[in-house]
Scaffold this active site. Structure first.
Site, short mmCIF file in Angstrom:
data_model
loop_
_atom_site.label_atom_id
_atom_site.label_comp_id
_atom_site.label_asym_id
_atom_site.label_seq_id
_atom_site.Cartn_x
_atom_site.Cartn_y
_atom_site.Cartn_z
NE ARG A 97 -3.91 0.40 1.92
CZ ARG A 97 -5.14 0.39 2.45
NH1 ARG A 97 -5.41 1.14 3.50
NH2 ARG A 97 -6.08 -0.36 1.93
CG HIS A 124 -8.41 -0.09 -2.93
ND1 HIS A 124 -7.60 -1.18 -2.65
CD2 HIS A 124 -9.09 0.17 -1.78
CE1 HIS A 124 -7.80 -1.53 -1.38
NE2 HIS A 124 -8.70 -0.74 -0.84
CD GLN A 127 -12.96 -1.98 -1.12
OE1 GLN A 127 -12.15 -1.94 -0.21
NE2 GLN A 127 -14.18 -2.45 -0.96
CG ASP A 220 -13.75 5.96 -0.94
OD1 ASP A 220 -13.65 5.78 0.29
OD2 ASP A 220 -12.75 6.03 -1.69
NE ARG A 288 -10.94 -5.77 0.03
CZ ARG A 288 -10.08 -4.80 0.38
NH1 ARG A 288 -10.51 -3.74 1.03
NH2 ARG A 288 -8.81 -4.87 0.05
N1 CP Z 1 -11.46 -0.65 2.28
C1 CP Z 1 -10.18 -0.73 2.67
O1 CP Z 1 -9.26 -0.93 1.87
O2 CP Z 1 -10.01 -0.57 4.00
P1 CP Z 1 -8.60 -0.39 4.74
O3 CP Z 1 -8.08 0.97 4.33
O4 CP Z 1 -8.92 -0.46 6.20
O5 CP Z 1 -7.68 -1.48 4.29
N1 NVA Z 2 -10.21 6.54 -1.10
C1 NVA Z 2 -9.86 6.02 0.19
C2 NVA Z 2 -10.05 4.54 0.23
C3 NVA Z 2 -9.76 3.88 1.53
C4 NVA Z 2 -9.95 2.40 1.50
C5 NVA Z 2 -8.45 6.41 0.53
O1 NVA Z 2 -7.57 6.31 -0.33
O2 NVA Z 2 -8.22 6.84 1.67
#
Ligand code: CP
Ligand code: NVA
Length: 301
Positions: A97, A124, A127, A220, A288
């Site tokens: 990440r 992502h 997701q 989101d 997930r």
């Molecule tokens: N939705 C998601 O990716 O959650 P986290 O940021 O907690 O991993």
């Molecule tokens: N768009 C959000 C998604 C979190 C899972 C972020 O990047 O913070």
């Protein structure tokens, strides 16, 4: 050849169906990741992605180790291309990440092992795959459904959903303020993908119009990780783009409400919508784990 998952469009629709089938496969108690070591490297916080991947790896018989940003110093302590080659000789897969998608591309380019995007500023993919799996499970099909994303159409989650829907036959409408509309490169790629699937892609600044079309209403956060300094201006810009009872009342009666979480309740979604019978957000989060298993088996075996 090793397979990476940096972006949904790294896959073909048939591979996504294969991942869904593998996700469903609980039939054997074999351990397909036995003797595999997987590194999780997270530059930003995570609950769902990190925990679900760690649990999935354990369930599949693999081992995982987890490092935070400073422990590697990717691109700071040493160059990404050096980190990539060293890690490739220790572990079998990297789940990362990162703030910058470009850094992930470089990491994958110099690694001889699969690299999985656990979220970047641009995408992502895990997701979006899990979200389409959830919709498929709830509705029994994907073809000809309509998903309306209300909020920041330029963010990572929206971008991956646009591509995933375009590949898998789900019509997609993005309702966002014009300054936060979908990225041009994402729309161009989605338009190319939709030529094969026949999907309709619509971009609007009218959330009501998007809600009326929706079998699935999705949102989101307005302020993603790394954008915290823009929070105040974003709250103003998105104030009309909240999923609330009024918007939900415009959608089809059996419309599903989805959110990738974490939610900023009272910003992009009200408590009552998040907790409503239409909401499947916790089932969505649960899946997930299911789909991480499918992704890992697909990429690593
Ligand atoms: N939705 C998601 O990716 O959650 P986290 O940021 O907690 O991993
Ligand atoms: N768009 C959000 C998604 C979190 C899972 C972020 O990047 O913070």
């Amino acid at each position: 050849m090793k397979k990476d998952l940096l972006c949904v469009s790294d896959l073909e629709p048939a591979s996504i169906w294969r991942i869904f089938k593998l996700s469903d496969d609980e039939s054997s108690d074999q351990k397909p990741l036995q003797n595999k070591n997987i590194l999780l490297f997270f530059e930003k916080p995570s609950l769902r992605t990190k925990v679900s991947f760690e649990v999935a790896i354990n369930q599949l018989g693999g081992s995982c180790l987890s490092l935070a940003d400073l422990e590697i110093g990717l691109g700071v302590r040493e160059e990404i291309r050096d980190v990539a080659r060293v890690l490739s000789s220790y572990v079998d897969c990297i789940i990362a990440r990162v703030f910058s998608h470009q850094r992930l591309i470089e990491l994958a380019q110099y690694s001889t092992i699969p690299v999985i995007n656990g979220l970047s500023d641009e995408a992502h993919p895990c997701q979006a795959l899990s979200d389409l799996y959830t919709i498929w499970k709830k509705k029994g099909e994907l073809m000809d459904l309509s998903l309306s994303f209300i909020g920041d159409g330029s963010n990572n989650v929206a971008s991956s959903l646009i591509l995933a829907c375009s590949m898998m036959g789900v019509n997609i409408t993005i309702a966002s303020p014009s300054e936060y509309c979908p990225r041009k490169d994402v729309l161009a790629k989605a338009t190319r993908l939709s030529e094969a699937s026949g999907v309709l892609i619509k971009v609007t600044d009218n959330p009501e119009e998007a809600a009326r079309l929706a079998d699935v209403l999705y949102t989101d956060v307005w302020t993603s990780m790394g954008q915290e300094r823009e929070k105040e201006e974003r709250i103003k810009a998105f104030s009309n783009f909240q999923i609330n009872e009024r918007l939900l009342s415009l959608a089809k009666k059996d419309c599903l409400v989805m959110h990738c979480l974490p939610a900023h309740r009272k910003e992009e979604i009200t408590d009552s919508c998040l907790e409503s019978p239409n909401s499947i957000v916790f089932e969505q989060a649960k899946n997930r784990l299911v789909v991480q298993r499918g992704i890992l088996v697909y990429l690593l075996t």
